[in-house]
Design an enzyme around this catalytic site. Sequence first.
Site, PDB file in Angstrom:
ATOM      1  N   ARG A  12       0.684  -1.153  -0.037  1.00 24.07           N
ATOM      2  CA  ARG A  12      -0.148   0.191  -0.111  1.00 24.07           C
ATOM      3  C   ARG A  12       0.864   1.323  -0.042  1.00 24.07           C
ATOM      4  O   ARG A  12       1.851   1.506   0.714  1.00 24.07           O
ATOM      5  CB  ARG A  12      -0.959  -0.055   1.351  1.00 24.07           C
ATOM      6  CG  ARG A  12      -2.078  -1.121   1.174  1.00 24.07           C
ATOM      7  CD  ARG A  12      -2.677  -1.034   2.553  1.00 24.07           C
ATOM      8  NE  ARG A  12      -3.469   0.256   2.717  1.00 24.07           N
ATOM      9  CZ  ARG A  12      -4.503   0.705   1.932  1.00 24.07           C
ATOM     10  NH1 ARG A  12      -5.059  -0.207   0.907  1.00 24.07           N
ATOM     11  NH2 ARG A  12      -5.061   1.932   2.207  1.00 24.07           N
ATOM     12  N   LEU A 208      -6.858   0.465   9.383  1.00 22.56           N
ATOM     13  CA  LEU A 208      -6.202   1.552   8.695  1.00 22.56           C
ATOM     14  C   LEU A 208      -7.120   2.800   8.575  1.00 22.56           C
ATOM     15  O   LEU A 208      -7.005   3.805   8.214  1.00 22.56           O
ATOM     16  CB  LEU A 208      -5.665   1.407   7.293  1.00 22.56           C
ATOM     17  CG  LEU A 208      -4.225   0.705   7.437  1.00 22.56           C
ATOM     18  CD1 LEU A 208      -3.741   0.511   5.917  1.00 22.56           C
ATOM     19  CD2 LEU A 208      -3.335   1.341   8.254  1.00 22.56           C
ATOM     20  N   HIS A 213      -5.251   6.518   9.491  1.00 22.73           N
ATOM     21  CA  HIS A 213      -4.267   6.489   8.528  1.00 22.73           C
ATOM     22  C   HIS A 213      -4.862   6.762   7.024  1.00 22.73           C
ATOM     23  O   HIS A 213      -3.969   7.505   6.486  1.00 22.73           O
ATOM     24  CB  HIS A 213      -3.796   5.086   8.465  1.00 22.73           C
ATOM     25  CG  HIS A 213      -2.362   5.054   7.447  1.00 22.73           C
ATOM     26  ND1 HIS A 213      -2.591   4.831   6.321  1.00 22.73           N
ATOM     27  CD2 HIS A 213      -1.286   5.056   7.758  1.00 22.73           C
ATOM     28  CE1 HIS A 213      -1.414   4.769   5.614  1.00 22.73           C
ATOM     29  NE2 HIS A 213      -0.473   4.811   6.604  1.00 22.73           N
ATOM     30  N   ASP A 214      -5.900   6.311   6.755  1.00 17.33           N
ATOM     31  CA  ASP A 214      -6.506   6.394   5.467  1.00 17.33           C
ATOM     32  C   ASP A 214      -7.777   7.604   5.559  1.00 17.33           C
ATOM     33  O   ASP A 214      -8.480   7.653   4.428  1.00 17.33           O
ATOM     34  CB  ASP A 214      -6.860   5.297   4.912  1.00 17.33           C
ATOM     35  CG  ASP A 214      -5.974   4.223   4.307  1.00 17.33           C
ATOM     36  OD1 ASP A 214      -4.437   4.879   4.806  1.00 17.33           O
ATOM     37  OD2 ASP A 214      -6.034   3.174   3.968  1.00 17.33           O
ATOM     38  N   THR A 215      -8.067   7.944   6.588  1.00 19.83           N
ATOM     39  CA  THR A 215      -9.279   8.769   6.718  1.00 19.83           C
ATOM     40  C   THR A 215      -8.857  10.128   7.354  1.00 19.83           C
ATOM     41  O   THR A 215      -7.904  10.708   7.020  1.00 19.83           O
ATOM     42  CB  THR A 215     -10.339   8.226   7.568  1.00 19.83           C
ATOM     43  OG1 THR A 215      -9.919   7.528   8.670  1.00 19.83           O
ATOM     44  CG2 THR A 215     -10.925   7.114   6.678  1.00 19.83           C
TER      45      THR A 215
END
Length: 380
Positions: A12, A208, A213-215
């Site tokens: 990723r 995540l 982390h991804d938001t």
Amino acid sequence: MLFPLLVLAAPRLASAALAVPFVKPAPCPTCSSPNYVGPNNGSLGHTEFVPGKAFGRFIQIWLENTDFHVAASNPTFQDLAKDGVFLTNYLALTHPSEPNYVASISGDFYGLGDDNYYNIPENITTIVDLLVQNGVSWATYQENLPTIAWAPDFTQTNYYYVRKHNPLVIHDAIANTSQAAFIRNFNDFAADVTADVLPQWMFITPNLVNDGHDTTISYISSWLKYWLYPLLQDKRFNSGEDEDGTLILLTFDENETYSTRNAVAGLLLGSAVPKHLRGTTDSTLYSHYSTLSTVEGNWELGNLGRGDVNATLGNVFGFVADKIGFKNTDTPIASEPQTNLTGVFPGGLSSSNWIPFTAPNKNSTLFGGTKVRPGNQLEY
């Protein structure tokens, strides 16, 4: 009940935070769910309670990549801080994520400067060794971990588990031993709460999406309201009072802006926090090494002889230090070590400046002296 097909994740890349609406992964924090991927492995058995000097249970919950001022200005964190101690001078140790997680378990990041796949040799002593040697029960709960001690990354639609955020499985002293059975998923967590058998030491990693982390910080807030708020009212999680109570550390692995001081928000919550300190702040310099020294001092576990005994970065959380008679070091910002550097340290995991894994400081007498893994003939 059907569970989604396991799919190995491709590597990723760092991605921009996504402003997406929060979706509950389960009906409640103590409910099982197919969204957690693996079915539970049965609840842990009851274990003997080992009294501590300042708390009876320690839970750390790690979130991701958020600058101090972003968390400090967030209404949810401000609301939680009313019932806890806000640590206003808490440092992550380096960049990127993985070395911070690693350091929280064995007291060093061994020159690690990336998020790649590593195994830390079995002769390296960890906090788990100290806990087990002293009869203190433990487990880590990793959201979306497919099975016990799963090694690779894992992805399904909208949910991601990554090994780099699971420091227990990175250490072979845990992953390659019987202790691997305590690397558990969130369905296991639901089963353990329901059976009222949560251990005394816990490391909790959301996926995540839920860890930010991804938001975004707003998504983290929604997850905290869904997951942590109800658990704070649940005595199976937040049990006892004072020295028999639960101490919860809510913090972040590192800040987002690498060019600035690596300060992150930290909140001490739970029934072990003295009532007269709730709603206060603490400006003492702490770091991820403080999670080790605080636990070691509370149960007199001995020490790892690494960052946990560092006079600058290994301070014990204030009210705990007071109860165990530990003298914290007052370090001005101008004198503190740099913790926002990446990939420039020598060590056994350094890709550019490799040196053998070094032995711990065996001369430290803190909390009962430095302990080493039994039978170790290599490192020490």
